[in-house]
Structure formats: C-alpha cells, structure tokens
Design a protein around this motif. Structure first.
Motif, PDB file in Angstrom:
ATOM      1  N   HIS A  14       0.892  -1.151   0.000  1.00 39.32           N
ATOM      2  CA  HIS A  14       0.000   0.000   0.000  1.00 39.32           C
ATOM      3  C   HIS A  14       0.935   1.206   0.000  1.00 39.32           C
ATOM      4  O   HIS A  14       1.805   1.287  -0.848  1.00 39.32           O
ATOM      5  CB  HIS A  14      -0.900  -0.097   1.229  1.00 39.32           C
ATOM      6  CG  HIS A  14      -2.029   0.867   1.250  1.00 39.32           C
ATOM      7  ND1 HIS A  14      -2.906   0.953   2.298  1.00 39.32           N
ATOM      8  CD2 HIS A  14      -2.425   1.787   0.377  1.00 39.32           C
ATOM      9  CE1 HIS A  14      -3.805   1.876   2.058  1.00 39.32           C
ATOM     10  NE2 HIS A  14      -3.537   2.407   0.897  1.00 39.32           N
ATOM     11  N   PHE A  16       3.995   3.856   1.186  1.00 37.43           N
ATOM     12  CA  PHE A  16       5.316   3.703   1.800  1.00 37.43           C
ATOM     13  C   PHE A  16       5.913   5.053   2.210  1.00 37.43           C
ATOM     14  O   PHE A  16       6.367   5.223   3.329  1.00 37.43           O
ATOM     15  CB  PHE A  16       6.275   2.998   0.842  1.00 37.43           C
ATOM     16  CG  PHE A  16       7.666   2.903   1.396  1.00 37.43           C
ATOM     17  CD1 PHE A  16       7.950   2.050   2.451  1.00 37.43           C
ATOM     18  CD2 PHE A  16       8.697   3.687   0.895  1.00 37.43           C
ATOM     19  CE1 PHE A  16       9.225   1.978   3.002  1.00 37.43           C
ATOM     20  CE2 PHE A  16       9.981   3.629   1.433  1.00 37.43           C
ATOM     21  CZ  PHE A  16      10.249   2.763   2.485  1.00 37.43           C
ATOM     22  N   PHE A  17       5.908   6.017   1.271  1.00 38.87           N
ATOM     23  CA  PHE A  17       6.513   7.321   1.558  1.00 38.87           C
ATOM     24  C   PHE A  17       5.488   8.197   2.288  1.00 38.87           C
ATOM     25  O   PHE A  17       4.477   8.589   1.697  1.00 38.87           O
ATOM     26  CB  PHE A  17       6.951   8.020   0.263  1.00 38.87           C
ATOM     27  CG  PHE A  17       7.974   7.249  -0.520  1.00 38.87           C
ATOM     28  CD1 PHE A  17       9.276   7.120  -0.047  1.00 38.87           C
ATOM     29  CD2 PHE A  17       7.641   6.652  -1.725  1.00 38.87           C
ATOM     30  CE1 PHE A  17      10.229   6.406  -0.771  1.00 38.87           C
ATOM     31  CE2 PHE A  17       8.590   5.939  -2.463  1.00 38.87           C
ATOM     32  CZ  PHE A  17       9.883   5.810  -1.990  1.00 38.87           C
ATOM     33  N   ASN A 408     -12.799   1.842  -2.828  1.00 38.53           N
ATOM     34  CA  ASN A 408     -12.932   3.311  -2.790  1.00 38.53           C
ATOM     35  C   ASN A 408     -11.974   3.989  -3.762  1.00 38.53           C
ATOM     36  O   ASN A 408     -12.238   5.085  -4.236  1.00 38.53           O
ATOM     37  CB  ASN A 408     -12.679   3.830  -1.366  1.00 38.53           C
ATOM     38  CG  ASN A 408     -11.378   3.340  -0.776  1.00 38.53           C
ATOM     39  OD1 ASN A 408     -11.017   2.176  -0.925  1.00 38.53           O
ATOM     40  ND2 ASN A 408     -10.648   4.207  -0.116  1.00 38.53           N
ATOM     41  N   LEU A 414      -5.455   6.200  -6.386  1.00 35.58           N
ATOM     42  CA  LEU A 414      -5.116   6.081  -4.978  1.00 35.58           C
ATOM     43  C   LEU A 414      -5.246   7.407  -4.233  1.00 35.58           C
ATOM     44  O   LEU A 414      -5.101   7.459  -3.019  1.00 35.58           O
ATOM     45  CB  LEU A 414      -3.715   5.482  -4.823  1.00 35.58           C
ATOM     46  CG  LEU A 414      -2.620   6.060  -5.719  1.00 35.58           C
ATOM     47  CD1 LEU A 414      -1.962   7.198  -5.040  1.00 35.58           C
ATOM     48  CD2 LEU A 414      -1.646   4.962  -6.073  1.00 35.58           C
ATOM     49  N   GLY A 448     -10.324  10.424   1.686  1.00 36.21           N
ATOM     50  CA  GLY A 448      -9.505  11.202   0.755  1.00 36.21           C
ATOM     51  C   GLY A 448     -10.308  11.946  -0.303  1.00 36.21           C
ATOM     52  O   GLY A 448      -9.761  12.833  -0.968  1.00 36.21           O
ATOM     53  N   ASN A 455      -3.660  10.505   0.049  1.00 45.48           N
ATOM     54  CA  ASN A 455      -2.329  10.346   0.643  1.00 45.48           C
ATOM     55  C   ASN A 455      -2.473  10.103   2.144  1.00 45.48           C
ATOM     56  O   ASN A 455      -3.516  10.394   2.733  1.00 45.48           O
ATOM     57  CB  ASN A 455      -1.406  11.557   0.413  1.00 45.48           C
ATOM     58  CG  ASN A 455      -0.755  11.498  -0.966  1.00 45.48           C
ATOM     59  OD1 ASN A 455      -0.500  10.406  -1.475  1.00 45.48           O
ATOM     60  ND2 ASN A 455      -0.506  12.642  -1.554  1.00 45.48           N
ATOM     61  N   ILE A 456      -1.388   9.587   2.719  1.00 44.16           N
ATOM     62  CA  ILE A 456      -1.429   9.274   4.145  1.00 44.16           C
ATOM     63  C   ILE A 456      -1.109  10.557   4.907  1.00 44.16           C
ATOM     64  O   ILE A 456       0.048  10.874   5.194  1.00 44.16           O
ATOM     65  CB  ILE A 456      -0.412   8.154   4.484  1.00 44.16           C
ATOM     66  CG1 ILE A 456      -0.667   6.911   3.627  1.00 44.16           C
ATOM     67  CG2 ILE A 456      -0.452   7.805   5.963  1.00 44.16           C
ATOM     68  CD1 ILE A 456      -2.018   6.270   3.786  1.00 44.16           C
TER      69      ILE A 456
HETATM   70  C1  LIG Z   1      -0.070   1.091  -4.097  1.00 48.83           C
HETATM   71  C2  LIG Z   1      -0.327   2.352  -3.336  1.00 48.83           C
HETATM   72  C3  LIG Z   1       0.737   3.136  -2.940  1.00 48.83           C
HETATM   73  C4  LIG Z   1       0.514   4.309  -2.236  1.00 48.83           C
HETATM   74  N1  LIG Z   1       1.594   5.017  -1.791  1.00 48.83           N
HETATM   75  C5  LIG Z   1       1.412   6.093  -1.015  1.00 48.83           C
HETATM   76  C6  LIG Z   1       2.515   6.725  -0.422  1.00 48.83           C
HETATM   77  O1  LIG Z   1       3.657   6.301  -0.577  1.00 48.83           O
HETATM   78  N2  LIG Z   1       2.287   7.816   0.339  1.00 48.83           N
HETATM   79  C7  LIG Z   1       1.039   8.286   0.574  1.00 48.83           C
HETATM   80  O2  LIG Z   1       0.899   9.274   1.304  1.00 48.83           O
HETATM   81  N3  LIG Z   1      -0.036   7.690   0.031  1.00 48.83           N
HETATM   82  C8  LIG Z   1       0.117   6.600  -0.753  1.00 48.83           C
HETATM   83  N4  LIG Z   1      -0.955   5.953  -1.280  1.00 48.83           N
HETATM   84  C9  LIG Z   1      -2.264   6.621  -1.217  1.00 48.83           C
HETATM   85  C10 LIG Z   1      -2.960   6.473   0.102  1.00 48.83           C
HETATM   86  O3  LIG Z   1      -2.902   5.145   0.519  1.00 48.83           O
HETATM   87  C11 LIG Z   1      -4.420   6.889  -0.061  1.00 48.83           C
HETATM   88  O4  LIG Z   1      -4.522   8.157  -0.666  1.00 48.83           O
HETATM   89  C12 LIG Z   1      -5.126   6.932   1.285  1.00 48.83           C
HETATM   90  O5  LIG Z   1      -5.061   5.665   1.918  1.00 48.83           O
HETATM   91  C13 LIG Z   1      -6.576   7.331   1.117  1.00 48.83           C
HETATM   92  O6  LIG Z   1      -7.172   7.346   2.382  1.00 48.83           O
HETATM   93  P1  LIG Z   1      -8.714   7.046   2.584  1.00 48.83           P
HETATM   94  O7  LIG Z   1      -8.981   7.073   4.025  1.00 48.83           O
HETATM   95  O8  LIG Z   1      -9.523   7.908   1.682  1.00 48.83           O
HETATM   96  O9  LIG Z   1      -8.921   5.578   2.024  1.00 48.83           O
HETATM   97  P2  LIG Z   1      -8.308   4.198   2.528  1.00 48.83           P
HETATM   98  O10 LIG Z   1      -7.048   4.403   3.261  1.00 48.83           O
HETATM   99  O11 LIG Z   1      -8.293   3.316   1.326  1.00 48.83           O
HETATM  100  O12 LIG Z   1      -9.398   3.696   3.561  1.00 48.83           O
HETATM  101  C14 LIG Z   1     -10.656   3.221   3.127  1.00 48.83           C
HETATM  102  C15 LIG Z   1     -10.889   1.831   3.684  1.00 48.83           C
HETATM  103  O13 LIG Z   1     -12.187   1.388   3.282  1.00 48.83           O
HETATM  104  C16 LIG Z   1     -12.105   0.063   2.780  1.00 48.83           C
HETATM  105  N5  LIG Z   1     -13.171  -0.128   1.794  1.00 48.83           N
HETATM  106  C17 LIG Z   1     -13.376   0.537   0.650  1.00 48.83           C
HETATM  107  N6  LIG Z   1     -14.480   0.093   0.019  1.00 48.83           N
HETATM  108  C18 LIG Z   1     -14.976  -0.907   0.794  1.00 48.83           C
HETATM  109  C19 LIG Z   1     -16.080  -1.768   0.690  1.00 48.83           C
HETATM  110  N7  LIG Z   1     -16.929  -1.693  -0.338  1.00 48.83           N
HETATM  111  N8  LIG Z   1     -16.266  -2.666   1.673  1.00 48.83           N
HETATM  112  C20 LIG Z   1     -15.434  -2.743   2.726  1.00 48.83           C
HETATM  113  N9  LIG Z   1     -14.370  -1.953   2.896  1.00 48.83           N
HETATM  114  C21 LIG Z   1     -14.140  -1.047   1.938  1.00 48.83           C
HETATM  115  C22 LIG Z   1     -10.733  -0.013   2.154  1.00 48.83           C
HETATM  116  O14 LIG Z   1     -10.328  -1.367   2.059  1.00 48.83           O
HETATM  117  C23 LIG Z   1      -9.901   0.799   3.148  1.00 48.83           C
HETATM  118  O15 LIG Z   1      -9.495  -0.011   4.211  1.00 48.83           O
HETATM  119  C24 LIG Z   1      -0.796   4.742  -1.951  1.00 48.83           C
HETATM  120  C25 LIG Z   1      -1.864   3.934  -2.327  1.00 48.83           C
HETATM  121  C26 LIG Z   1      -1.649   2.752  -3.007  1.00 48.83           C
HETATM  122  C27 LIG Z   1      -2.808   1.895  -3.398  1.00 48.83           C
END
Ligand SMILES: Cc1cc2nc3c(=O)[nH]c(=O)nc-3n(C[C@H](O)[C@H](O)[C@H](O)COP(=O)(O)OP(=O)(O)OC[C@H]3O[C@@H](n4cnc5c(N)ncnc54)[C@H](O)[C@@H]3O)c2cc1C
Length: 490
Positions: A14, A16-17, A408, A414, A448, A455-456
């Motif tokens: 997922h 890293f940076f 999502n 991402l 996000g 992003n994290i």
């Molecule tokens: C390969 C990869 C590399 C990345 N590298 C970086 C990086 O280096 N640095 C950085 O800052 N960001 C990075 N990101 C981006 C970052 O992970 C996301 O922008 C961030 O996690 C988005 O946050 P969020 O809370 O919106 O969603 P998420 O963190 O995805 O949280 C949403 C959660 O809801 C769950 N979910 C979604 N739909 C459903 C469903 N229908 N049923 C059940 N559960 C569901 C998902 O599984 C997840 O656990 C990376 C992402 C990926 C995929």
C-alpha cells in the motif's frame, strides 16, 4: 504484508513514503510513538539518477539540495532559494493551517487572501499550472523534470491551472519523505492501539451494505453479513462519493442533485500505480554510485526521467491506455530498516504510473502484468547491474489490483478523486458536501475524497472530527486555530 511465499520478507504494497507524518497534529495528539510508531527520515531524501550517471539530489538539509541544483544550474539553485524564502511564510501561515482545518468558503478565502502580500502571492502563483510555473521559473531540463515529477506529478495534473502553488509549496515545505519502522502496517497498528486504549473497537472484514436512515436521519450501518451497527450520533463514511451516496443510501433518501454530483465525481487519470516488488540477496547497487558513493544511502530513487517533455507524453499514454516509456520511483526499505527482511536479505520496490484502462480495458492487466514487471526489472538492472544476480523472487501489483483491494480507489485512483474540475478545498468532493457533512443529519464524510485529499496525511479525518464535534456541541481542546482565523490574522 509478509510475502506469503517467503517468510520474513515484508512488502509495503500500500503506501510507503509518508510525508512529514510525525509532524501531523493527530500523530502527536494520539501519542502514536507511545503506541509503537517510529518514523525514519533519511537525510539523502530523494535521488533522480540520470542515464549518464549524474544525480539530482534532495536532502533534508536545504543547503545540500541547493548545492546539488547548482551543479546543474547556478541560476536554478538561486531561483530555488528565492522561492523557498518567499513561500516559507505562505506554507506556515496559510497552507498548513488550511490543510489542518475544514476549508473556508471560496469567496471568503479570496477576500481574506487579498488583504496580505502573502495571500496575493499565493493566489498569483496558484493561477498557473505547475507546468507553467516550472517552465517560467527554471531553465535546466533535468531540474524542470525533477521538480515536476517529485513535487508535482505524483499529486496533481501538471496542466491544471489553479495548482501552480504546488511546486513552490513543496520547495518550501519542511516535511520530507519518511517511512515507518516495521513497515507502513506499523502505523496502522499504532492507530489501532490508540483507538482501543480509548475504548474504541475496530471491526475488520466488514462489508457495508447500506446506511440505515430512520425519520430522515442517519441511524446506523448494516453489513453484508446482516449485522447492524446503530449510531448514537453519527455515521462518518471514509468511502468515495459514489459508494456513500449511490451505493449505500437508498435512492429515495438522496436528492437528485446530490446523486448527480456524486455520479460526476471524477478520478485521477494519472494516479494509478503499477508496483514491482523484489526479494533480494543484496540491495540494489547503482552504477552511478561509483562516482557518488552517497547514493547508497538515498531513500527515494527516481529512474528513467531525463526531461520535462516526458510528462505530456505520459499523459497522452494514459489517455490512450498505452504503456509509456518507463519513469519509475521506489526505495530499498531494508537499507533503513533491516527488520523488513530476514537477516542479510533485502526488499526493494519500484512504482510506475500506468493507465488503469490498459488498451481500453483494465482486465488486460491480468494477462500483461508479468511481462511488464519483467520489462521494469530489466530497466532497473541497467541502472543497478547487481540486480541480475541479487533477485530471489518478485511480484507485481497493477492499477486493477489497487481497485480490487480498495474499492474506494475507483479506477485505481489512490488519491480518491482528481484535484481538477474544481474538486478541491471547499468544493471537495463536490459543492454542498465540502464541509464533511452529508445532506442528511448524522451523515459525515472523512476520506480522501474530502479536503485536503488522498495520501497518508490523516487530515481528512482530523478535519471531519472537528466538524462532527462542533455539530454535537462538544469541545475539541485539541482542535487548531481555524483556517478562517489564520487567514484573518495575515
Ligand atoms: C499502491 C499504493 C501506494 C501508495 N503510496 C502512497 C505513499 O507512498 N504515500 C502516501 O501518502 N499515500 C500513498 N498511497 C495513497 C494512500 O494510501 C491513499 O490516498 C489513502 O489511503 C486514502 O485514504 P482514505 O482514508 O480515503 O482511504 P483508505 O485508506 O483506502 O481507507 C478506506 C478503507 O475502506 C475500505 N473499503 C473501501 N471500500 C470498501 C467496501 N466496499 N467494503 C469494505 N471496505 C471497503 C478499504 O479497504 C480501506 O481499508 C498509496 C496507495 C496505493 C494503493
């Protein structure tokens, strides 16, 4: 995650940076270090390695970054210093407070920004696109390419007006790329411990089926397995707008204009990632390190990037669903945290931005992923010849795998939504929902798709919590000074 075929090899499949993560207010408030999180910020933060062996370097020390820029262009090094000085107060007084608070309505924001020189400069630079900014201000093709890649392309569409401030912002930012010791999973473990300590509970493997509405108010969530979680006060959705408003709420509860806006929420064409992950006997040893031994300690490494014209080409390939000439970036986490592999062994990865709809159809990834992984490894080996012998095993993850794992992250985006089309600030994800509130009492957004975006950063949740507590009439002693107040003080 641990490689299921090779015990002890951990991979960050997922994120890293993590940029400046240990400087985030919630990281401090939740005392994540007490809960086991440890962040590393390698000094030689980013290296852009050219085919000819020269290296453009970003260090945690700004002076060392300037020295590296000066080896390419003295004028660009001076420009870098000037923009940093001009933008540092903007970052500290405007952009950081804005990212850590619910956004200010656009007209109000403009009025407040117009009152101060910093605000006016921010608006002037923002009117440009990152591409226009860099080409106007910097002269050397490698510096232009490096800035646009490292400071721009990973986050935003470089052609988009309204985002020109991205480059000087990141030039002035004191937040550098960091990694979590033990792998990114260790951050999740620390967060879990903090939630549990305060009496919270996290349910895993739960698929939401519907958001329950009673008497016009959001009353809970039902899962696919039929479990019902009743909400005493609110439901906050971390999912994307299509999931929240179109899939989980019954149509009768969503006004037509909200349905249309959710339907029209758009994803980032150039965000999807293809990842190549390696298990290694030795870390990658770059040919360029013969002249520049410090390269062995570089944290993020960028390969395949020589000049800025590659960006428009990359965008064209994304639009056409074809594979562009490879530009990739990655790291060897075990150089900094040996515990992520068995003793003496290593892991490394490279990411490449590739189209979600490969030749028009994301399903093509399943048959083409291996061959593309091989092509990436061959290119990587040209820069680091020891990979020919060092690789024990490898695997890839495609943009389609991203969407499969995280529904999502539609279309493999991402960042959960483009920053173009006005989907920023007070209008993210769309006008009316930009304040983390849904249209029904008790419904909130916190992912996000909201300000400040993917992003994290944890900031969408942090800001959403400020809105929820205020609506509940509860005080939030941890909440920062509001963005509006910070803008008024300029
Ligand atoms: C390969 C990869 C590399 C990345 N590298 C970086 C990086 O280096 N640095 C950085 O800052 N960001 C990075 N990101 C981006 C970052 O992970 C996301 O922008 C961030 O996690 C988005 O946050 P969020 O809370 O919106 O969603 P998420 O963190 O995805 O949280 C949403 C959660 O809801 C769950 N979910 C979604 N739909 C459903 C469903 N229908 N049923 C059940 N559960 C569901 C998902 O599984 C997840 O656990 C990376 C992402 C990926 C995929």
């Amino acid at each position: 995650m641990e490689d299921p075929r090779h015990a002890g090899f951990l991979h960050n499949t997922h994120s890293f940076f993590h940029r400046g993560l240990n400087q985030m207010p919630w990281y401090r408030d939740l005392e994540l270090e007490r809960h086991g999180a440890v962040y590393l910020e390698p000094e030689f933060n980013v290296a852009l390695i050219l085919k000819g062996g020269q290296v453009l370097e970003w260090w945690t020390s700004f002076e060392k970054t300037v020295e590296s820029f000066a080896r390419f262009s003295r004028r660009d090094a001076e420009t870098l210093q000037q923009w940093r000085e001009r933008f540092l107060p903007i970052v500290q007084k405007i952009l950081i407070p804005e990212s850590q608070s619910p956004p200010v309505p656009l007209d109000r924001r403009r009025t407040l920004l117009e009152r101060s020189p910093e605000g006016r400069l921010l608006m002037e630079v923002s009117a440009l696109s990152p591409l226009e900014f860099v080409l106007k201000e910097f002269e050397h093709p490698v510096i232009q390419a490096g800035l646009l890649f490292f400071n721009g392309l990973r986050e935003v569409d470089l052609r988009c007006n309204g985002l020109g401030h991205h480059i000087p912002t990141l030039l002035a930012s004191t937040s550098k790329a960091q990694m979590c010791r033990g792998g990114s999973e260790a951050l999740a473990r620390a967060l879990t411990a903090a939630v549990q300590e305060s009496g919270g509970e996290i349910k895993l493997q739960a698929q939401p089926r519907r958001i329950i509405v009673e008497n016009g108010r959001v009353a809970g969530v039902e899962t696919g397995a039929g479990n019902v979680f009743r909400a005493q006060h609110f439901v906050a959705s971390g999912l994307n707008p299509q999931q929240t408003f179109l899939e989980l709420l019954e149509e009768t509860w969503v006004p037509r204009e909200w349905r249309e806006r959710a339907q029209n929420f758009r994803y980032n064409l150039i965000a999807p990632l293809f990842a190549l992950n390696l298990n290694l006997n030795d870390p990658p040893s770059y040919r360029a390190a013969e002249q520049n031994p410090q390269l062995e300690s570089a944290f993020m490494v960028i390969l395949g990037l020589e000049h800025f014209e590659q960006f428009p080409e990359l965008v064209r390939h994304h639009e056409a669903g074809t594979i562009p000439p490879t530009v990739m970036w990655g790291s060897c986490p075990t150089r900094f945290d040996p515990a992520q592999a068995p003793p003496g062994k290593h892991t490394a990865f490279m990411w490449e931005k590739l189209p979600y709809r490969l030749r028009g159809n994301p399903a093509n990834w399943d048959s083409e992923k291996e061959s593309h992984g091989k092509a990436m490894l061959e290119l990587w080996t040209e820069y680091a010849p020891n990979l020919k012998q060092a690789v024990l095993d490898w695997f890839v993850r495609t943009p389609l795998d991203t969407e499969r794992t995280f529904p999502n992250m539609r279309e493999g985006d991402l960042l959960v939504g483009t920053f173009a089309r006005g989907q920023i600030g007070y209008h993210r994800p769309f006008p009316g929902a930009g304040h983390y509130r849904g249209h029904l009492p008790g419904l909130y957004l916190c992912g996000g798709c909201c300000h400040p975006g993917g992003n994290i950063t944890g900031l969408a949740g942090y800001n959403s919590a400020q809105v929820i507590l205020a609506d509940l009439g509860l005080s939030a002693p941890w909440a920062p000074t509001s963005a509006e107040e910070c803008l008024k003080r300029l």
